[in-house]
Write a protein that holds these residues in place. Structure first.
Motif, PDB file in Angstrom:
ATOM      1  N   MET A 156       0.853  -1.184   0.000  1.00 31.18           N
ATOM      2  CA  MET A 156       0.000   0.000   0.000  1.00 31.18           C
ATOM      3  C   MET A 156       0.891   1.237   0.000  1.00 31.18           C
ATOM      4  O   MET A 156       1.741   1.402   0.867  1.00 31.18           O
ATOM      5  N   LYS A 157       0.704   2.078  -0.990  1.00 22.55           N
ATOM      6  CA  LYS A 157       1.559   3.257  -1.174  1.00 22.55           C
ATOM      7  C   LYS A 157       0.694   4.504  -1.316  1.00 22.55           C
ATOM      8  O   LYS A 157      -0.286   4.517  -2.069  1.00 22.55           O
ATOM      9  N   LEU A 158       1.053   5.555  -0.571  1.00 21.62           N
ATOM     10  CA  LEU A 158       0.302   6.804  -0.582  1.00 21.62           C
ATOM     11  C   LEU A 158       1.220   7.936  -1.012  1.00 21.62           C
ATOM     12  O   LEU A 158       2.276   8.152  -0.413  1.00 21.62           O
ATOM     13  N   THR A 159       0.812   8.666  -2.053  1.00 26.75           N
ATOM     14  CA  THR A 159       1.559   9.837  -2.508  1.00 26.75           C
ATOM     15  C   THR A 159       0.732  11.081  -2.249  1.00 26.75           C
ATOM     16  O   THR A 159      -0.396  11.197  -2.724  1.00 26.75           O
ATOM     17  N   ILE A 160       1.286  11.995  -1.477  1.00 28.26           N
ATOM     18  CA  ILE A 160       0.597  13.245  -1.161  1.00 28.26           C
ATOM     19  C   ILE A 160       0.908  14.266  -2.247  1.00 28.26           C
ATOM     20  O   ILE A 160       2.051  14.699  -2.398  1.00 28.26           O
ATOM     21  N   LEU A 161      -0.098  14.655  -3.007  1.00 29.50           N
ATOM     22  CA  LEU A 161       0.076  15.671  -4.042  1.00 29.50           C
ATOM     23  C   LEU A 161      -0.124  17.063  -3.466  1.00 29.50           C
ATOM     24  O   LEU A 161       0.519  18.022  -3.893  1.00 29.50           O
ATOM     25  N   GLY A 162      -1.032  17.160  -2.493  1.00 30.19           N
ATOM     26  CA  GLY A 162      -1.296  18.426  -1.815  1.00 30.19           C
ATOM     27  C   GLY A 162      -2.008  18.146  -0.516  1.00 30.19           C
ATOM     28  O   GLY A 162      -2.806  17.209  -0.432  1.00 30.19           O
ATOM     29  N   CYS A 163      -1.716  18.956   0.513  1.00 31.64           N
ATOM     30  CA  CYS A 163      -2.348  18.677   1.814  1.00 31.64           C
ATOM     31  C   CYS A 163      -2.537  19.941   2.648  1.00 31.64           C
ATOM     32  O   CYS A 163      -2.539  19.880   3.877  1.00 31.64           O
ATOM     33  N   TYR A 164      -2.716  21.077   1.975  1.00 26.90           N
ATOM     34  CA  TYR A 164      -2.915  22.328   2.705  1.00 26.90           C
ATOM     35  C   TYR A 164      -4.323  22.849   2.448  1.00 26.90           C
ATOM     36  O   TYR A 164      -4.936  22.550   1.419  1.00 26.90           O
ATOM     37  N   ALA A 165      -4.823  23.625   3.387  1.00 30.28           N
ATOM     38  CA  ALA A 165      -6.205  24.109   3.331  1.00 30.28           C
ATOM     39  C   ALA A 165      -6.311  25.362   2.466  1.00 30.28           C
ATOM     40  O   ALA A 165      -5.338  26.092   2.272  1.00 30.28           O
ATOM     41  N   ALA A 166      -7.528  25.573   1.982  1.00 28.96           N
ATOM     42  CA  ALA A 166      -7.934  26.815   1.309  1.00 28.96           C
ATOM     43  C   ALA A 166      -7.244  27.011  -0.030  1.00 28.96           C
ATOM     44  O   ALA A 166      -7.466  26.248  -0.963  1.00 28.96           O
ATOM     45  N   THR A 167      -6.375  28.023  -0.145  1.00 30.30           N
ATOM     46  CA  THR A 167      -5.874  28.427  -1.459  1.00 30.30           C
ATOM     47  C   THR A 167      -4.504  27.825  -1.775  1.00 30.30           C
ATOM     48  O   THR A 167      -3.689  27.620  -0.891  1.00 30.30           O
ATOM     49  N   PRO A 168      -4.240  27.563  -3.069  1.00 35.95           N
ATOM     50  CA  PRO A 168      -2.899  27.112  -3.449  1.00 35.95           C
ATOM     51  C   PRO A 168      -1.892  28.257  -3.335  1.00 35.95           C
ATOM     52  O   PRO A 168      -2.251  29.426  -3.479  1.00 35.95           O
ATOM     53  N   ARG A 169      -0.641  27.912  -3.043  1.00 35.56           N
ATOM     54  CA  ARG A 169       0.436  28.887  -2.992  1.00 35.56           C
ATOM     55  C   ARG A 169       1.607  28.356  -3.815  1.00 35.56           C
ATOM     56  O   ARG A 169       1.579  27.212  -4.274  1.00 35.56           O
ATOM     57  N   ASP A 213       3.418  18.036   0.823  1.00 37.91           N
ATOM     58  CA  ASP A 213       3.355  17.902  -0.624  1.00 37.91           C
ATOM     59  C   ASP A 213       4.570  17.136  -1.149  1.00 37.91           C
ATOM     60  O   ASP A 213       5.718  17.475  -0.834  1.00 37.91           O
ATOM     61  N   GLY A 214       4.311  16.093  -1.936  1.00 36.86           N
ATOM     62  CA  GLY A 214       5.368  15.309  -2.522  1.00 36.86           C
ATOM     63  C   GLY A 214       5.846  14.155  -1.670  1.00 36.86           C
ATOM     64  O   GLY A 214       6.654  13.331  -2.109  1.00 36.86           O
ATOM     65  N   LYS A 215       5.337  14.049  -0.433  1.00 36.80           N
ATOM     66  CA  LYS A 215       5.746  12.948   0.436  1.00 36.80           C
ATOM     67  C   LYS A 215       5.121  11.632  -0.024  1.00 36.80           C
ATOM     68  O   LYS A 215       3.966  11.592  -0.447  1.00 36.80           O
ATOM     69  N   ILE A 216       5.900  10.563   0.096  1.00 36.92           N
ATOM     70  CA  ILE A 216       5.421   9.228  -0.272  1.00 36.92           C
ATOM     71  C   ILE A 216       5.535   8.320   0.936  1.00 36.92           C
ATOM     72  O   ILE A 216       6.589   8.270   1.584  1.00 36.92           O
ATOM     73  N   PHE A 217       4.458   7.628   1.248  1.00 36.71           N
ATOM     74  CA  PHE A 217       4.445   6.671   2.362  1.00 36.71           C
ATOM     75  C   PHE A 217       4.191   5.281   1.797  1.00 36.71           C
ATOM     76  O   PHE A 217       3.242   5.075   1.039  1.00 36.71           O
ATOM     77  N   GLU A 218       5.017   4.331   2.171  1.00 37.71           N
ATOM     78  CA  GLU A 218       4.813   2.932   1.776  1.00 37.71           C
ATOM     79  C   GLU A 218       4.568   2.106   3.038  1.00 37.71           C
ATOM     80  O   GLU A 218       5.358   2.162   3.975  1.00 37.71           O
ATOM     81  N   PHE A 219       3.460   1.394   3.052  1.00 38.83           N
ATOM     82  CA  PHE A 219       3.050   0.629   4.223  1.00 38.83           C
ATOM     83  C   PHE A 219       3.141  -0.858   3.874  1.00 38.83           C
ATOM     84  O   PHE A 219       2.382  -1.365   3.060  1.00 38.83           O
TER      85      PHE A 219
END
Length: 302
Positions: free
Chosen positions: A1-14, A295-301
């Motif tokens: 099981m692999k999770l890639t975070i593309l974005g994880c911040y609230a509201a508006t992009p920066r 953002d960009g973090k990858i988790f492998e479980f």
């Protein structure tokens, strides 16, 4: 099981942060969860294949969770996609997407299916022979669902030494992996427990964003391997969390603790905070196994 975070911040992009989107790879399936602005750019940066995404799950219709969807759908068309695409999200998402496509005189050369959600109790929204996906009803300012991804129990593992010892022919291997005992030519019954090992424990992943502290989700996510829970604020801004129907790091940890999950991932941070480490520090006072999404973090479980 692999999770890639593309974005994880609230509201508006920066320029340095992106709104919610993540890719879960489980049992050779690739699921896109939420699709904030910039999602397709993040997919490219993380070298994830567009063609492998056949199912997109949208939690709710706040812009930071789905404004990237119509752009991604259009890009699929430009890439000459032929495979069906399924979108799961709140009622209204079909109208929003098709309106944009219609007024831009755009189209898709592939089948686009919308599965609109209205239920206020957990329901199965996707299932195949390896994975099942259920909704997690959340409590936010508008209709919102999280999603629970669960592997199904796989075949038992063949004990190669044992099947060779009893000279069992290969044509029986699948029957054995399915759990059956085997009767030899002399009438001897060989128990399946001798011929196989237990299957690998199925994994599960719960995505919960956006929501205020909501204990009714605990029975749904009970004992899951990984919980991603929003933590827009710290406890010092608990009044803002309540007003906007979001959660604090402490509250996310309380949910993880009460649900007895194995791992908690925090995300959906308000950009008012200069250092996200403070979210981890607050949550660890309640629940020990905390990691931070970014953002960009990858988790492998495993």
């Amino acid at each position: 099981m692999k999770l890639t975070i593309l974005g994880c911040y609230a509201a508006t992009p920066r320029t340095i942060t992106n709104p919610t989107a993540q890719v879960l790879e489980i049992r050779n399936r690739m699921f896109l969860i939420d699709c904030g602005e910039g999602t397709q750019v993040q997919l490219r940066k993380n070298k994830l294949k567009f063609s492998k995404i056949n199912h997109i799950f949208i939690s709710h219709l706040h812009g930071d969770h789905f404004y990237g969807l119509v752009g991604l759908i259009s890009t699929f068309m430009l890439l000459n996609r032929q495979t069906d695409l399924h979108v799961y999200g709140p009622k209204g998402i079909k109208e929003i997407v098709l309106l944009q496509l219609r007024y831009s005189n755009s189209y898709t050369g592939y089948n686009l299916f919308f599965h609109e959600l209205t239920a206020t109790v957990s329901e199965v929204v996707y299932e195949d022979e390896k994975v099942v996906v259920k909704t997690i009803p959340l409590k936010h300012r508008i209709y919102t669902n999280g999603f629970l991804f669960q592997e199904k129990i796989g075949d038992r593992k063949l004990n190669v030494d044992a099947v060779q010892e009893y000279q069992i022919e290969t044509c029986y291997f699948q029957k054995i992996k399915n759990g059956s005992d085997i009767t030899l030519d002399d009438g001897t019954v060989i128990s399946n427990s001798i011929l196989t090992f237990d299957p690998i424990k199925p994994k599960s992943y719960a995505f919960c964003s956006d929501t205020m502290y909501h204990e009714s989700i605990i029975p749904i996510i009970q004992g899951c391997d990984v919980l991603y829970h929003e933590t827009t604020f710290l406890e010092t801004e608990a009044d803002k969390a309540e007003k906007t129907m979001h959660s604090t790091a402490k509250q996310a940890a309380m949910i993880a603790n009460k649900a007895k999950v194995s791992q908690l991932i925090l995300g959906h941070y308000s950009t008012r905070y200069a250092n996200i480490e403070c979210f981890k520090q607050e949550a660890e006072l309640i629940f020990p196994n905390v990691i931070l999404a970014d953002d960009g973090k990858i988790f492998e479980f495993e």
